[in-house]
Design an enzyme around this catalytic site. Structure first.
Site, PDB file in Angstrom:
ATOM      1  N   GLU A 256      17.827 -18.366  -5.601  1.00 53.34           N
ATOM      2  CA  GLU A 256      17.417 -17.032  -6.035  1.00 53.34           C
ATOM      3  C   GLU A 256      16.910 -17.072  -7.476  1.00 53.34           C
ATOM      4  O   GLU A 256      15.895 -16.453  -7.815  1.00 53.34           O
ATOM      5  CB  GLU A 256      18.591 -16.053  -5.872  1.00 53.34           C
ATOM      6  CG  GLU A 256      18.364 -14.669  -6.456  1.00 53.34           C
ATOM      7  CD  GLU A 256      17.147 -13.945  -5.904  1.00 53.34           C
ATOM      8  OE1 GLU A 256      16.555 -14.381  -4.912  1.00 53.34           O
ATOM      9  OE2 GLU A 256      16.761 -12.929  -6.516  1.00 53.34           O
TER      10      GLU A 256
ATOM     11  N   LYS B  87       6.050  -4.723  -3.527  1.00 50.63           N
ATOM     12  CA  LYS B  87       7.492  -4.680  -3.259  1.00 50.63           C
ATOM     13  C   LYS B  87       7.848  -4.647  -1.769  1.00 50.63           C
ATOM     14  O   LYS B  87       8.676  -5.417  -1.325  1.00 50.63           O
ATOM     15  CB  LYS B  87       8.120  -3.495  -3.973  1.00 50.63           C
ATOM     16  CG  LYS B  87       9.629  -3.586  -3.925  1.00 50.63           C
ATOM     17  CD  LYS B  87      10.281  -2.947  -5.079  1.00 50.63           C
ATOM     18  CE  LYS B  87      11.774  -3.151  -5.051  1.00 50.63           C
ATOM     19  NZ  LYS B  87      12.190  -4.498  -5.463  1.00 50.63           N
TER      20      LYS B  87
ATOM     21  N   ARG C 267       4.125  -0.608  -4.572  1.00 50.64           N
ATOM     22  CA  ARG C 267       3.801  -1.023  -3.207  1.00 50.64           C
ATOM     23  C   ARG C 267       2.488  -1.787  -3.129  1.00 50.64           C
ATOM     24  O   ARG C 267       2.140  -2.349  -2.089  1.00 50.64           O
ATOM     25  CB  ARG C 267       3.726   0.202  -2.294  1.00 50.64           C
ATOM     26  CG  ARG C 267       4.985   1.025  -2.262  1.00 50.64           C
ATOM     27  CD  ARG C 267       4.806   2.209  -1.360  1.00 50.64           C
ATOM     28  NE  ARG C 267       4.735   1.790   0.022  1.00 50.64           N
ATOM     29  CZ  ARG C 267       5.769   1.695   0.843  1.00 50.64           C
ATOM     30  NH1 ARG C 267       6.972   2.019   0.417  1.00 50.64           N
ATOM     31  NH2 ARG C 267       5.617   1.291   2.079  1.00 50.64           N
TER      32      ARG C 267
ATOM     33  N   ASN D  10      -1.893   2.503   5.405  1.00 48.30           N
ATOM     34  CA  ASN D  10      -0.980   1.420   5.021  1.00 48.30           C
ATOM     35  C   ASN D  10      -0.600   0.697   6.304  1.00 48.30           C
ATOM     36  O   ASN D  10      -0.093   1.319   7.230  1.00 48.30           O
ATOM     37  CB  ASN D  10       0.269   2.026   4.361  1.00 48.30           C
ATOM     38  CG  ASN D  10       1.376   1.006   4.163  1.00 48.30           C
ATOM     39  OD1 ASN D  10       1.116  -0.185   4.055  1.00 48.30           O
ATOM     40  ND2 ASN D  10       2.610   1.476   4.112  1.00 48.30           N
ATOM     41  N   GLY D  11      -0.885  -0.590   6.378  1.00 48.40           N
ATOM     42  CA  GLY D  11      -0.573  -1.357   7.587  1.00 48.40           C
ATOM     43  C   GLY D  11      -1.712  -2.307   7.884  1.00 48.40           C
ATOM     44  O   GLY D  11      -2.557  -2.564   7.020  1.00 48.40           O
TER      45      GLY D  11
ATOM     46  N   TRP E  57      -2.599  -2.876  -1.665  1.00 46.89           N
ATOM     47  CA  TRP E  57      -2.317  -4.307  -1.751  1.00 46.89           C
ATOM     48  C   TRP E  57      -3.261  -4.939  -0.731  1.00 46.89           C
ATOM     49  O   TRP E  57      -3.156  -4.680   0.468  1.00 46.89           O
ATOM     50  CB  TRP E  57      -0.864  -4.596  -1.392  1.00 46.89           C
ATOM     51  CG  TRP E  57      -0.489  -6.027  -1.600  1.00 46.89           C
ATOM     52  CD1 TRP E  57      -0.127  -6.617  -2.777  1.00 46.89           C
ATOM     53  CD2 TRP E  57      -0.448  -7.057  -0.610  1.00 46.89           C
ATOM     54  NE1 TRP E  57       0.125  -7.951  -2.578  1.00 46.89           N
ATOM     55  CE2 TRP E  57      -0.066  -8.253  -1.257  1.00 46.89           C
ATOM     56  CE3 TRP E  57      -0.715  -7.097   0.761  1.00 46.89           C
ATOM     57  CZ2 TRP E  57       0.075  -9.462  -0.587  1.00 46.89           C
ATOM     58  CZ3 TRP E  57      -0.581  -8.307   1.422  1.00 46.89           C
ATOM     59  CH2 TRP E  57      -0.183  -9.470   0.752  1.00 46.89           C
TER      60      TRP E  57
ATOM     61  N   CYS F  32       0.847  -1.187   0.000  1.00 54.03           N
ATOM     62  CA  CYS F  32       0.000   0.000   0.000  1.00 54.03           C
ATOM     63  C   CYS F  32       0.889   1.247   0.000  1.00 54.03           C
ATOM     64  O   CYS F  32       1.924   1.290   0.669  1.00 54.03           O
ATOM     65  CB  CYS F  32      -0.940   0.096   1.177  1.00 54.03           C
ATOM     66  SG  CYS F  32      -2.112  -1.244   1.265  1.00 54.03           S
TER      67      CYS F  32
ATOM     68  N   GLU G 126       8.393 -15.895  -9.677  1.00 57.45           N
ATOM     69  CA  GLU G 126       7.609 -14.698  -9.384  1.00 57.45           C
ATOM     70  C   GLU G 126       7.306 -13.867 -10.628  1.00 57.45           C
ATOM     71  O   GLU G 126       6.284 -13.197 -10.676  1.00 57.45           O
ATOM     72  CB  GLU G 126       8.223 -13.860  -8.265  1.00 57.45           C
ATOM     73  CG  GLU G 126       9.487 -13.137  -8.577  1.00 57.45           C
ATOM     74  CD  GLU G 126      10.020 -12.340  -7.383  1.00 57.45           C
ATOM     75  OE1 GLU G 126       9.251 -11.880  -6.531  1.00 57.45           O
ATOM     76  OE2 GLU G 126      11.247 -12.162  -7.329  1.00 57.45           O
TER      77      GLU G 126
ATOM     78  N   LYS H  53      13.270 -15.959  -8.892  1.00 58.06           N
ATOM     79  CA  LYS H  53      13.096 -14.982  -9.988  1.00 58.06           C
ATOM     80  C   LYS H  53      12.140 -15.532 -11.021  1.00 58.06           C
ATOM     81  O   LYS H  53      11.205 -14.864 -11.449  1.00 58.06           O
ATOM     82  CB  LYS H  53      14.419 -14.671 -10.700  1.00 58.06           C
ATOM     83  CG  LYS H  53      15.428 -13.797 -10.033  1.00 58.06           C
ATOM     84  CD  LYS H  53      14.990 -12.394  -9.772  1.00 58.06           C
ATOM     85  CE  LYS H  53      14.111 -12.307  -8.583  1.00 58.06           C
ATOM     86  NZ  LYS H  53      14.567 -11.805  -7.332  1.00 58.06           N
TER      87      LYS H  53
ATOM     88  N   HIS I   3      18.423 -38.094  -3.654  1.00 53.29           N
ATOM     89  CA  HIS I   3      17.597 -38.377  -2.480  1.00 53.29           C
ATOM     90  C   HIS I   3      16.129 -38.045  -2.732  1.00 53.29           C
ATOM     91  O   HIS I   3      15.370 -37.885  -1.790  1.00 53.29           O
ATOM     92  CB  HIS I   3      18.140 -37.609  -1.269  1.00 53.29           C
ATOM     93  CG  HIS I   3      19.547 -37.986  -0.940  1.00 53.29           C
ATOM     94  ND1 HIS I   3      19.880 -39.203  -0.397  1.00 53.29           N
ATOM     95  CD2 HIS I   3      20.720 -37.328  -1.149  1.00 53.29           C
ATOM     96  CE1 HIS I   3      21.188 -39.279  -0.253  1.00 53.29           C
ATOM     97  NE2 HIS I   3      21.734 -38.152  -0.711  1.00 53.29           N
TER      98      HIS I   3
HETATM   99  O1  M6R Z   1      12.797  -5.129   0.854  1.00 51.27           O
HETATM  100  P1  M6R Z   1      13.263  -6.485   1.246  1.00 51.27           P
HETATM  101  O2  M6R Z   1      14.566  -6.851   0.680  1.00 51.27           O
HETATM  102  O3  M6R Z   1      13.267  -6.689   2.746  1.00 51.27           O
HETATM  103  O4  M6R Z   1      12.198  -7.482   0.646  1.00 51.27           O
HETATM  104  C1  M6R Z   1      12.226  -8.849   0.917  1.00 51.27           C
HETATM  105  C2  M6R Z   1      11.359  -9.632  -0.038  1.00 51.27           C
HETATM  106  O5  M6R Z   1      10.028  -9.285   0.109  1.00 51.27           O
HETATM  107  C3  M6R Z   1      11.777  -9.431  -1.501  1.00 51.27           C
HETATM  108  O6  M6R Z   1      13.112  -9.748  -1.698  1.00 51.27           O
HETATM  109  C4  M6R Z   1      10.917 -10.303  -2.438  1.00 51.27           C
HETATM  110  O7  M6R Z   1      11.235 -11.644  -2.243  1.00 51.27           O
HETATM  111  C5  M6R Z   1      11.124  -9.868  -3.896  1.00 51.27           C
HETATM  112  N1  M6R Z   1       9.877  -9.908  -4.604  1.00 51.27           N
HETATM  113  C6  M6R Z   1      12.082 -10.739  -4.620  1.00 51.27           C
HETATM  114  O8  M6R Z   1      12.215 -10.451  -5.969  1.00 51.27           O
END
Ligand code: M6R
Length: 605
Positions: A482, A600, A27, A100-101, A74, A2, A489, A486, A505
């Site tokens: 990682e 984000k 956001r 926001n919260g 969001w 948000c 998502e 990527k 395993h």
């Molecule tokens: O702002 P932050 O690095 O604390 O955020 C952590 C995760 O929410 C963030 O890395 C999320 O996994 C991203 N969408 C990854 O691309």
């Protein structure tokens, strides 16, 4: 999660609010809404499910007014629809609130208000705020808001408009960010500076438990609990407004991947000390004697930052020979962890706002631990709460999918590991070797990025995959994790990462032509072991894409990346896989900068 914005001044508020919302859309993008104090008195509100552009298309031609608040959502409580969009109004339509919260006791407060005859329009937790403010008997708006907040438990960054107080916006913060932007006879408010910097670089960041009243030519900050004045000296934001623009790129993700050579150059700049073959980290606040006493390092982060922390832990173990590991902050804080006085805790976060990381930091601090931050956003909540740390200097990262910040965070960890190592047992020769490797990174990144066309073509061959396996060993395993995050998502292709050593395993059962494997195969002491895994996959008719320092015979395709020092190789090996995820998503027509269901800055649990 948000975004809130507000404006009070002489200009028409609506276009400025919309522009601010667009800047904050990363956001949250489930719905958007705006409330304006109309010239003829009263509040006018427009809301729309979907993006800011949907809100824009709904705004009437005449939506004049020089004071307003707006929100991009969001969804947490209640479906993403018009009714649940903010701003929320009280029963008389006199009060408008953007929030926001999460209000933890919203159901309880709502039940009490409903028992008193209040009718709710939405399913959100936030609407209780509008009713509580509207029902307060206090004279001043500030008092009404403080009255309301006394009933609330949870996190909030709020902005409040009241038809009877058209000369002001009242804002408050507890756990969700609020910044004020000071202009020339105009004031802005926003969840982060991205929404302000094209108008002003002078900002005041509210602290938790702080409120502010903003008027066109004045602002005042005070504590929420007692209403006592607080000192709020404006700071100058260093980041350029242009760094939030997409430039010639079609998406922020592409822009941010492409910026990595410069970004890495920035995180290194001014920090290398050739004389002692080490690095200077100005804000660390850790003297050498204390550094020598550290017996363990525990790194905490979420998502990509957690993965960067895993590589960081490896670097610290290798270079400083201190046992280190990384854990999701979200898990750590709920398992009543043993907090050891000789452990150095490190919180990692791009945004510096992630609620789970912040809560873990607060719990650690409460128990007397020393906590450092590895953070990108300067002055963010986590940067402020930690005892010191290393800024990542990746610059603004707008795409929800983190790329350049991952790379810079790992480089920041390499610097920290080198620093700790040289205080302990890392030799001058090894220090020199690592420094030389770090210096090579920007050029090597440029070399990898130059292979984008080849990677784009390769991506076309994987768009039919329903699921993909990512494997790596030791240094390569967090890279695989990682890369799998990527891909999933941004492309919505299911992906799973496994240590290559664990294939036999269980996961080997998944191998068939429809389940491609991406393998991280560096030229290090585990090369032959990794090759054995490729053999096993090939023997079962699996398709293999290798990221390696030389062509891999068993792979269907190899993306060859330049070799650096073994310890630094993970920094480079993830980059082609960012491009692979990007081009796969592009080929599948995904909304690259705003993947479904995500936002984000995860400022809620
Ligand atoms: O702002 P932050 O690095 O604390 O955020 C952590 C995760 O929410 C963030 O890395 C999320 O996994 C991203 N969408 C990854 O691309």
């Amino acid at each position: 999660m948000c975004g809130i914005v507000g404006y009070i001044g002489k200009r028409d508020a609506a276009p400025l609010l919309l522009e601010g919302l667009q800047r904050l859309e990363y956001r949250g993008y489930d719905s958007a809404g705006v409330a304006i104090s109309g010239k003829s008195g009263g509040l006018k509100t427009v809301k729309a499910k979907g993006r800011v552009r949907d809100l824009d298309s709904r705004l009437p031609k005449r939506f004049a007014g020089t004071t307003g608040i707006a929100h991009t959502r969001w969804a947490t409580h209640g479906a993403p629809n018009d009714v649940n969009a903010h701003p929320h109004l009280d029963a008389d339509g006199q009060v408008a609130v953007v929030h926001n919260g999460i209000i933890d006791n919203a159901s309880e407060v709502r039940a009490k208000l409903e028992a008193d005859g209040v009718e709710f329009a939405s399913e959100t937790d936030s609407e209780v705020l509008a009713h509580l403010i509207g029902r307060s008997q206090a004279d001043k708006l500030e008092e009404k808001v403080r009255d309301a907040l006394r009933h609330i438990e949870g996190t909030y960054g709020i902005a409040v408009l009241h038809a009877a107080f058209p000369d002001r916006i009242v804002v408050a913060r507890n756990g969700s960010p609020v910044v004020l932007g000071i202009g020339e006879k105009e004031m802005f408010v926003a969840s982060d500076v991205a929404a302000l910097v094209s108008h002003t670089r002078q900002v005041v960041t509210l602290g938790d438990g702080e409120m502010a009243t903003i008027k066109a030519d004045d602002y005042r900050t005070y504590t929420t609990r007692e209403g006592s004045r607080t000192a709020a000296s404006p700071e100058t934001v260093e980041v350029e407004a242009a760094s939030y623009d997409m430039g010639a790129h079609d998406t922020y993700m592409h822009k941010e991947i492409s910026e990595q050579a410069d970004a890495v150059d920035r995180v290194l700049r001014g920090r290398i000390d050739d004389r002692f073959s080490t690095v200077h980290l100005g804000g660390l606040n850790l003297d050498p004697r204390e550094a020598r006493k550290i017996r363990q390092v525990k790194i905490l982060g979420c998502g990509t930052s957690y993965h960067a922390g895993q590589i960081g832990a490896g670097l610290i173990e290798e270079l400083a020979r201190i046992p280190a590991d990384s854990e999701p902050a979200s898990e750590f804080r709920y398992r009543n962890p043993v907090v050891d006085p000789d452990t150095l805790y490190i919180a990692v976060s791009q945004s510096g706002e992630t609620y789970d990381v912040l809560a873990a930091v607060q719990e650690l601090k409460r128990k007397g631990a020393r906590v450092l931050g590895v953070v990108n956003v300067v002055g963010s909540a986590i940067a402020r709460e930690t005892d010191g740390g290393v800024y990542v200097h990746a610059g603004p990262e707008v795409c929800v999918v983190s790329t350049k910040c991952f790379t810079n965070t790992v480089v920041a960890f390499a610097l920290l590991a080198l620093h700790l190592g040289r205080i302990r047992d890392l030799s001058v020769a090894d220090g020199k070797r690592i420094i030389a490797g770090l210096r090579k990174l920007p050029e090597q990144i440029t070399e990898i990025l130059a292979r984008e066309d080849e990677i784009a073509k390769l991506a076309q061959q994987y768009t039919d995959a329903r699921s993909m396996l990512f494997i790596g060993r030791v240094r390569g395993y967090p890279v695989a994790r990682e890369a799998s995050l990527k891909l999933k998502e941004v492309s919505y292709i299911h992906a799973e990462a496994y240590p290559a050593s664990e294939l036999k395993h269980g996961p080997l059962a998944l191998i068939e032509p429809a389940m491609p494997t991406v393998a991280i195969v560096p030229d290090d002491d585990l090369l032959e072991k990794n090759r054995a895994a490729l053999e096993e996959i090939k023997a079962r008719s699996g398709r293999i894409l290798a990221v390696a320092h030389q062509e891999q015979e068993k792979a269907d395709h190899t993306i060859v990346v330049p070799k650096n020092e073994d310890e630094l190789d993970p920094i480079l090996m993830g980059i082609p896989l960012q491009l692979l995820a990007y081009h796969t998503a592009l080929a599948l027509g995904r909304d690259i900068d705003k993947p479904r269901n995500l936002a984000k800055s995860v400022t809620v649990e």
